[in-house]
Design an enzyme around this catalytic site. Structure first.
Site, PDB file in Angstrom:
ATOM      1  N   GLY A   1      31.083 -14.203  -8.793  1.00  0.00           N
ATOM      2  CA  GLY A   1      32.144 -14.382  -7.807  1.00  0.00           C
ATOM      3  C   GLY A   1      31.866 -13.901  -6.406  1.00  0.00           C
ATOM      4  O   GLY A   1      32.607 -14.258  -5.470  1.00  0.00           O
TER       5      GLY A   1
ATOM      6  N   GLU B   1      27.306 -12.119 -13.903  1.00  0.00           N
ATOM      7  CA  GLU B   1      27.096 -13.573 -13.950  1.00  0.00           C
ATOM      8  C   GLU B   1      27.098 -14.179 -12.550  1.00  0.00           C
ATOM      9  O   GLU B   1      27.904 -15.059 -12.250  1.00  0.00           O
ATOM     10  CB  GLU B   1      28.213 -14.229 -14.770  1.00  0.00           C
ATOM     11  CG  GLU B   1      28.372 -13.694 -16.187  1.00  0.00           C
ATOM     12  CD  GLU B   1      29.652 -14.195 -16.859  1.00  0.00           C
ATOM     13  OE1 GLU B   1      30.569 -14.679 -16.159  1.00  0.00           O
ATOM     14  OE2 GLU B   1      29.733 -14.096 -18.089  1.00  0.00           O
ATOM     15  N   PRO B   2      26.219 -13.724 -11.665  1.00  0.00           N
ATOM     16  CA  PRO B   2      26.226 -14.293 -10.319  1.00  0.00           C
ATOM     17  C   PRO B   2      25.663 -15.711 -10.322  1.00  0.00           C
ATOM     18  O   PRO B   2      24.691 -15.986 -11.027  1.00  0.00           O
ATOM     19  CB  PRO B   2      25.292 -13.352  -9.540  1.00  0.00           C
ATOM     20  CG  PRO B   2      24.314 -12.873 -10.564  1.00  0.00           C
ATOM     21  CD  PRO B   2      25.101 -12.757 -11.857  1.00  0.00           C
TER      22      PRO B   2
ATOM     23  N   ARG C   1      31.452 -30.523  -2.034  1.00  0.00           N
ATOM     24  CA  ARG C   1      32.252 -29.346  -1.712  1.00  0.00           C
ATOM     25  C   ARG C   1      33.209 -29.555  -0.536  1.00  0.00           C
ATOM     26  O   ARG C   1      34.350 -29.110  -0.612  1.00  0.00           O
ATOM     27  CB  ARG C   1      31.354 -28.119  -1.472  1.00  0.00           C
ATOM     28  CG  ARG C   1      30.530 -27.738  -2.705  1.00  0.00           C
ATOM     29  CD  ARG C   1      29.748 -26.437  -2.532  1.00  0.00           C
ATOM     30  NE  ARG C   1      30.623 -25.302  -2.422  1.00  0.00           N
ATOM     31  CZ  ARG C   1      30.963 -24.694  -1.297  1.00  0.00           C
ATOM     32  NH1 ARG C   1      30.441 -25.079  -0.140  1.00  0.00           N
ATOM     33  NH2 ARG C   1      31.807 -23.694  -1.303  1.00  0.00           N
TER      34      ARG C   1
ATOM     35  N   TYR D   1      36.830 -28.912  -1.830  1.00  0.00           N
ATOM     36  CA  TYR D   1      37.372 -27.572  -1.523  1.00  0.00           C
ATOM     37  C   TYR D   1      37.610 -27.358  -0.030  1.00  0.00           C
ATOM     38  O   TYR D   1      37.745 -26.202   0.382  1.00  0.00           O
ATOM     39  CB  TYR D   1      36.377 -26.477  -1.901  1.00  0.00           C
ATOM     40  CG  TYR D   1      35.811 -26.453  -3.293  1.00  0.00           C
ATOM     41  CD1 TYR D   1      36.620 -26.582  -4.411  1.00  0.00           C
ATOM     42  CD2 TYR D   1      34.452 -26.212  -3.477  1.00  0.00           C
ATOM     43  CE1 TYR D   1      36.066 -26.501  -5.681  1.00  0.00           C
ATOM     44  CE2 TYR D   1      33.904 -26.121  -4.741  1.00  0.00           C
ATOM     45  CZ  TYR D   1      34.717 -26.267  -5.845  1.00  0.00           C
ATOM     46  OH  TYR D   1      34.168 -26.162  -7.083  1.00  0.00           O
TER      47      TYR D   1
ATOM     48  N   CYS E   1      33.037 -45.163   1.184  1.00  0.00           N
ATOM     49  CA  CYS E   1      34.300 -45.759   1.636  1.00  0.00           C
ATOM     50  C   CYS E   1      35.494 -44.926   1.178  1.00  0.00           C
ATOM     51  O   CYS E   1      36.265 -45.335   0.300  1.00  0.00           O
ATOM     52  CB  CYS E   1      34.377 -47.188   1.150  1.00  0.00           C
ATOM     53  SG  CYS E   1      33.109 -48.153   1.963  1.00  0.00           S
TER      54      CYS E   1
HETATM   55  C1  LIG Z   1      31.411 -20.042 -12.256  1.00  0.00           C
HETATM   56  C2  LIG Z   1      31.317 -18.809 -13.058  1.00  0.00           C
HETATM   57  C3  LIG Z   1      30.492 -17.754 -12.629  1.00  0.00           C
HETATM   58  C4  LIG Z   1      29.711 -17.774 -11.330  1.00  0.00           C
HETATM   59  O1  LIG Z   1      30.512 -17.648 -10.221  1.00  0.00           O
HETATM   60  P1  LIG Z   1      29.836 -17.439  -8.784  1.00  0.00           P
HETATM   61  O2  LIG Z   1      30.975 -17.401  -7.862  1.00  0.00           O
HETATM   62  O3  LIG Z   1      28.954 -18.604  -8.548  1.00  0.00           O
HETATM   63  O4  LIG Z   1      29.093 -16.164  -8.810  1.00  0.00           O
HETATM   64  C5  LIG Z   1      30.390 -16.644 -13.452  1.00  0.00           C
HETATM   65  N1  LIG Z   1      31.071 -16.565 -14.621  1.00  0.00           N
HETATM   66  C6  LIG Z   1      31.882 -17.551 -15.045  1.00  0.00           C
HETATM   67  C7  LIG Z   1      32.591 -17.391 -16.325  1.00  0.00           C
HETATM   68  C8  LIG Z   1      32.038 -18.698 -14.282  1.00  0.00           C
HETATM   69  O5  LIG Z   1      32.847 -19.675 -14.701  1.00  0.00           O
END
Ligand SMILES: *Cc1c(COP(=O)(O)O)cnc(C)c1O
Length: 420
Positions: A240, A276-277, A315, A319, A344
């Site tokens: 995140g 989990e980056p 994106r 977003y 288009c």
């Molecule tokens: C998408 C996701 C991430 C990665 O998020 P980033 O913002 O790219 O770091 C990590 N864990 C889970 C469960 C996700 O769905």
């Protein structure tokens, strides 16, 4: 920091001038710097080194290209996967099963069985009903599934609503107020080994406060779960962390600040941490290289029509995301323009009223910060074949996904017998 810099007036990726890649591979094309990815993996790992021996599991969905995964696997990263396709890509890239975490709100029984047979560190479950399915699958196979619950801490991640996942009404996770019951239910199910807690509140977070609040809640929950007799050995703090997209916006907190916050909050947790980056590792390691087809005068600002489109880089239309757009060989002049693709749809607009380096037809431009959630979201809308990807390492570059041939797309459609 990235490795896309001007040298003698020409934008390079590491030691390779981008026009050389455009000449060899054509445009549009994604270009990745392996040095930038490796650097980001190091910086992130270093920032968390003081928490013990954390597992850094790259979120594969950010960029699943096999060469990207292989680059990160060599740096010792694991993988966070959200489908069996991503699981198979991670294994194929050489990521050991014991470094793989399986997240996602809709894992099917088939996906569970395949990953369980292949091996993994942990499934992050999102509900008790999912735990019941997992238990059934594991029992049928005579295996034990290592599981954690992803809890929803009910914090506002203060990011774009489409990438915010930790609010009470979001589809993700078990509400943290129900977590103790969920763990008790899971403990009663056969063939599950409940071993951890997971949380992930959203993406492109530019403020540490929501993460801080979420992690404090997870810490309190771990304490309660241990009181309830659960053995909690892992805490997965998700991804995140945001990256800089717009040079005019203050820099988001970096890995060092994040690491200091995590180290402080988790000091007495006595778990192995998992991170989990995704975006942080790869976003600034990529650009989308495109050619200006023409500059069309408008009633207002002119339209810079490029040969990349929303199907290549979704994106901005999905977003309202900002990507810096720069000429590859800047002439020094400036312009204010709308940068659009040829698809288009009015939504095929990358930037409106953007002040940027002046360009004309035939010039190359880059969309920066296009290494994450970019090539992987591409579609073939408007019968535009998938864009190729190139990886640079020093003065070498290699095509890591070929440009799709339109003939392949056409051949994939099958005529029913009555139209033949
Ligand atoms: C998408 C996701 C991430 C990665 O998020 P980033 O913002 O790219 O770091 C990590 N864990 C889970 C469960 C996700 O769905």
């Amino acid at each position: 920091m990235d490795h896309f810099t001007l040298r003698d007036g020409v934008l390079h990726c590491e030691d390779v001038p981008l026009p050389a890649i455009a000449a060899a591979v054509g445009t549009p094309v994604y270009v990745y710097s392996s040095a930038t990815m490796v650097r980001h993996a190091h910086v992130f790992s270093q920032a968390l080194a003081s928490t013990g021996d954390p597992l850094i599991a790259f979120a594969v969905k950010a960029n699943p290209n096999g060469a990207v995964l292989a680059t990160l696997a060599r740096e010792g990263l694991g993988a966070d996967v959200v489908s069996i396709g991503e699981y198979r890509r991670a294994i194929a890239a050489g990521i050991p099963p014991e470094r793989i975490v399986f997240s996602g709100v809709g894992k099917t029984a088939d996906e569970m069985a395949t990953a369980l047979k292949g091996g993994l560190l942990q499934f992050n479950l999102e509900s008790v009903v999912e735990a019941e399915m997992m238990s059934g699958v594991a029992t049928d196979l005579g295996l034990t599934a290592p599981v954690a619950f992803r809890v929803n801490p009910d914090v506002d991640a203060r990011t774009h609503k489409k990438i915010s996942t930790g609010g009470a009404l979001s589809k993700f996770g078990v509400p943290i107020s129900d977590a103790r019951e969920a763990y008790a239910a899971a403990r009663a199910l056969p063939n599950l080994a409940v071993q951890g807690v997971a949380v992930h509140i959203g993406s492109q977070l530019t403020d540490l406060a929501p993460l801080d609040a979420a992690f404090e809640k997870v810490g309190a929950l771990i304490h309660e779960l241990r009181e309830d007799g659960h053995v909690i050995r892992f805490a997965d703090l998700g991804g995140g962390l945001g990256v800089p997209y717009d040079r005019d916006v203050p820099l988001p907190p970096g890995p060092e600040e994040y690491g200091a916050m995590v180290t402080r909050i988790t000091a007495d947790w006595d778990v192995r941490l998992i991170f989990e980056p995704g975006r942080l590792i790869v976003a600034n390691a990529g650009v989308l290289l495109s050619e200006v087809v023409r500059v069309k005068p408008g009633v207002g600002d002119p339209f810079v029509v490029v040969d990349a489109a929303m199907n290549d880089l979704m994106r901005p239309s999905l977003y309202d995301a900002y990507h810096a757009i720069d000429p590859v060989t800047p002439h020094g002049g400036k312009m204010k323009a709308n940068v659009v693709g040829p698809v288009c749809e009015s939504g095929d607009t990358f930037a409106t009223g953007r002040r940027m380096g002046a360009v004309e037809a035939g010039d190359l431009v880059v969309f920066r910060t296009a290494g994450a959630y970019a090539a992987t979201m591409a579609s073939t809308y408007n019968s535009r074949p998938l864009t190729p990807e190139v990886m640079v390492a020093g003065d070498k570059f290699s095509v890591i996904r070929e440009r799709q041939d339109i003939a392949v797309l056409i051949a994939a459609d099958k005529l029913p017998e009555w139209l033949r």
